[in-house]
Scaffold this motif. Structure first.
Motif, PDB file in Angstrom:
ATOM      1  N   VAL B 212       0.865  -1.183   0.000  1.00 19.05           N
ATOM      2  CA  VAL B 212       0.000   0.000   0.000  1.00 19.05           C
ATOM      3  C   VAL B 212       0.898   1.228   0.000  1.00 19.05           C
ATOM      4  O   VAL B 212       2.006   1.195   0.535  1.00 19.05           O
ATOM      5  N   GLU B 284      -2.113   0.065  -3.678  1.00 23.22           N
ATOM      6  CA  GLU B 284      -3.217   1.013  -3.582  1.00 23.22           C
ATOM      7  C   GLU B 284      -2.780   2.176  -2.708  1.00 23.22           C
ATOM      8  O   GLU B 284      -1.980   1.990  -1.796  1.00 23.22           O
ATOM      9  N   PHE B 285      -3.360   3.326  -2.940  1.00 21.73           N
ATOM     10  CA  PHE B 285      -3.106   4.454  -2.043  1.00 21.73           C
ATOM     11  C   PHE B 285      -3.956   4.275  -0.797  1.00 21.73           C
ATOM     12  O   PHE B 285      -5.112   3.864  -0.880  1.00 21.73           O
ATOM     13  N   CYS B 286      -3.369   4.555   0.339  1.00 23.23           N
ATOM     14  CA  CYS B 286      -4.161   4.451   1.565  1.00 23.23           C
ATOM     15  C   CYS B 286      -4.145   5.790   2.294  1.00 23.23           C
ATOM     16  O   CYS B 286      -3.256   6.617   2.069  1.00 23.23           O
TER      17      CYS B 286
END
Ligand SMILES: NC(=O)c1ccc[n+]([C@@H]2O[C@H](COP(=O)([O-])OP(=O)(O)OC[C@H]3O[C@@H](n4cnc5c(N)ncnc54)[C@H](OP(=O)(O)O)[C@@H]3O)[C@@H](O)[C@H]2O)c1
Lengths: 320, 375
Positions: B212, B284-286
């Motif tokens: 992430v 994924e961007f968190c």
């Protein structure tokens, strides 16, 4: 397609319960008890010498109403060696491989008097195997119109000398069993299977503990999204998530990525049960069923990551 | 440029290259200071440094010991000093507050104090960082820091404090503050000899140890090469470059959105058969809260190498939630012919060299320090 129902379920754990400090002192753990406590674990269950994975399986199946028989048994083990309960000393003494093929599902069939049941074994799905068994049971019931009930079993005991920590999770020896039925079983809360899904990435077959932890956070969200897409659902349609007993932060992170309220993640057995390998979903689902939280129409997502290369999820709907 | 130029931290990554650039572009003599506890350490550092600078150093370079935590660390420097380039610093993002204060703040005061006693001084060039701006968002001009901002770590804080104290306590010094970008490669060919949070984050992605990405996809990364940076520093040390604050950085328009950098990195990773075989997913961007849970989990995994690596990049991660637009008008004006930053091709070249050398573990021979091409 009409989908099957999960009916009665039960589980059993290794008979000896250890606090983390005891197991650390005995060399069963790699991380410090403090770190594991911070991760949400408190104690775990180990089979005493002489107890095997089949005893665990019996501990679970003996609690199920099996008088009406079953049409099939799907017997899963995470560790392939638990898929044979033969006498290894006899194999070593004779060189006869039949001692390596003493199948626990066959034992179960005859020991429980399930004489007409056919048996299937699953051994290559890591900790996700119980969800694999549910999927197979659902498919079998769909393809065999005469069949009514499939017994799904998952049982694992770590071999003597094994460390009871995998990918920073504390392990318990344990088994789970449940009946998957073509129709809702009278007297039980109906859980209709809505969707099942699996991802396997064989490219990760040599994943280290750290890689397994790392890929958890990309593959589990992918698994959940693909599972929901197959069912025509979104995360907003999911009322409860029943995951495996892994580090308590792990599903906070996944829930954050998926936009799921973490309050909806049911992992209450983590401190007392630890990661009972493939049995976790059934153990946490039993705990959710015992609570007063479930309502008809609610949907539950069961999710599992296994050995760094398998991920499986199942959506069930509460029907009554 | 006549007289002598002092470069502190001259055996550091940037210090060495600044020295090489001075030797290549000017005829000035250099006093290179290095941190050395005793004669033996000084000799060892000198023996490493001089061959790296090559024949151009012959007769033009003096290497002196100077520990910024000592009183008057530059007292041994004599002669007509015309410029001081202050490069020495503790540069790790996870440096503790007391160490950062002792070296980067108090040490900088000592260097400024020395500079103030040099009658022929034309420039004090203080090497700082773009992230001295802290956790503010939006436009950041090439001016002294105005107002307070939170900092993501003690390193950032100390660089901001160093800037402020020299401006406040030494208002008469001919001061230029050079705020450096994140340096990702030696030059546009992408070779990497100093590993920082940029490379370490990519390494975790490549090996599937982190999947992430903390931050906002549109946060812009201001990346540069050591060749560009050292050339800019030498330019700013010249008396005909005006004093003041400079951003040694691309324009906000040229700076690269985080998401584009990630895509480029994964495109390059995908060229590697071993990486492809493992079918790792793009991160994924968190959000900040989710990343904090990841750090909390990492805190409890003391036996995990990946958790340890995560902890080292964490002190910078917060910047990824604080997009900024840095200007570089002053730099462009002071540096006619300033090269255009290479942008995503630099990221691609850097990633290729990281993958080829497996982050320096395979066949990485740094070779002699070159002044480097900045084009
Ligand atoms: N590289 C980048 O990406 C970057 C980005 C932004 C800003 N900057 C700034 O650019 C400057 C140079 O950075 P760099 O990348 O060259 O760092 P570096 O490679 O870590 O070099 C730092 C130098 O400072 C010396 N030093 C540390 N503590 C000292 C002390 N107490 N007394 C005297 N010298 C000491 C080090 O010597 P030892 O090795 O003996 O400790 C080393 O020579 C720093 O001011 C940094 O803040 C760099």
């Amino acid at each position: 397609m009409a989908r099957a129902f999960i009916g009665d379920m039960a589980y059993s754990l290794g008979a000896t319960r250890y606090e983390l400090a005891e197991s650390a002192a005995a060399g069963r753990l790699c991380s410090s008890p403090d770190d594991l406590l911070a991760a949400g674990f408190a104690r775990h269950h180990v089979c005493p010498p002489g107890d095997g994975s089949y005893d665990l399986a019996r501990g679970a199946t003996d609690r199920l109403p099996l008088n009406d028989g079953v049409d099939a048994i799907v017997y899963n083990t995470c560790l392939p060696q638990n898929g044979s309960i033969g006498d290894l000393a006899a194999w070593e003494a004779t060189g006869d491989v039949k001692h390596l093929m003493e199948f626990p599902a066959g034992h179960l069939q005859t020991d429980l008097g399930l004489d007409t049941a056919v048996v299937f074994g699953l051994t290559q799905q890591g900790c996700t195997g119980m969800l694999g068994a549910l999927r197979l049971a659902d498919a079998l019931l769909a393809s065999e119109p005469e069949w009514e009930r499939v017994l799904c079993v998952s049982a694992d005991r770590f071999p003597p000398g094994a460390r009871y920590e995998q990918s920073y999770n504390v392990i318990s020896d344990g088994a789970a069993a449940c009946l998957v039925t073509a129709r809702p079983a009278p007297g039980t809360r109906g859980l209709r299977l809505v969707a099942t899904h699996q991802i396997t990435n064989g490219g990760l077959h040599t994943a280290s503990d750290d890689e397994s932890v790392g890929t958890f956070f990309s593959y589990v969200p992918l698994l959940v999204r693909q599972t929901l897409a197959r069912a025509g659902l979104t995360t907003a349609d999911i009322d409860w998530v029943v995951p495996q007993n892994t580090n308590r932060h792990a599903w906070r992170i996944v829930a954050g990525l998926l936009g799921i309220d973490h309050e909806r993640v049911w992992q209450r057995t983590l401190p007392d049960v630890a990661h009972a390998i493939s049995a976790d979903n059934i153990i946490n689902l039993s705990s959710l069923l015992e609570s007063a939280e479930l309502r008809p129409g609610q949907r539950i997502l069961l999710a599992m990551a296994g050995h760094g290369l398998n991920w499986q999820a199942t959506v069930v709907e509460v029907t009554a | 440029m006549s007289g002598r130029v002092v470069v502190t931290g001259a055996d550091g990554y940037i210090g060495r290259r600044v020295a090489a650039r001075f030797l290549a572009d000017t005829d000035t003599r250099l006093v290179l200071t290095v941190r050395a506890a005793d004669r033996a350490e000084l000799d060892a550092k000198t023996a490493r440094l001089l061959p790296e600078l090559g024949p151009a150093a012959d007769g033009r370079v003096e290497v002196l010991p100077a520990d910024l935590t000592h009183e008057a660390p530059l007292a041994a420097v004599t002669g007509d000093v015309t410029a001081v380039v202050h490069s020495a610093a503790r540069t790790a993002f996870d440096v503790s507050r007391p160490v950062a204060e002792r070296v980067n703040v108090d040490g900088t005061r000592r260097v400024a104090d020395f500079a103030a006693r040099c009658p022929a001084l034309e420039r004090l060039v203080l090497l700082s960082t773009l992230v001295s701006a802290g956790l503010r968002t939006g436009p950041v001009p090439e001016t002294a820091l105005v107002g307070e901002a939170e900092n993501a770590n003690h390193y950032e804080w100390s660089k901001a404090a160093g800037e402020r104290l020299v401006a406040a306590e030494f208002p008469d010094l001919p001061l230029s503050v050079a705020r450096l970008s994140t340096i990702v490669a030696d030059d546009d060919r992408g070779a990497v000899t100093q590993y920082n949070v940029f490379h370490n984050t990519l390494k975790m992605f490549f090996y599937g140890l982190m999947t992430v990405m903390p931050g906002l996809p549109h946060t812009r990364l201001y990346l540069a090469t050591a060749a560009f940076t050292s050339a800019a520093v030498v330019r700013l040390a010249s008396a005909d470059a005006p004093t003041g604050v400079y951003h040694l950085a691309p324009t906000a328009g040229q700076a690269l959105p985080l998401t584009d950098v990630m895509d480029t990195a994964f495109d390059v990773f995908g060229e590697d058969p071993a990486f492809r075989r493992r079918r790792l997913l793009r991160p994924e961007f968190c959000d900040d809260a989710t990343f904090r849970h990841l750090l909390a989990a990492a805190d409890g995994l003391r036996g995990s190498p990946a958790a340890g690596a995560l902890r080292t990049v964490a002190p910078f991660a917060e910047q990824m939630f604080h997009p900024k637009e840095f200007t570089n008008d002053r730099l462009r004006e002071a540096w006619p012919g300033m090269p255009t930053p290479a942008g995503l091709p630099l990221v691609a070249a850097t990633c290729r060299s990281l993958v080829a050398t497996r982050w320096g573990r395979q066949g990485a021979d740094a070779g002699p320090v070159r002044a480097g091409s900045t084009s």
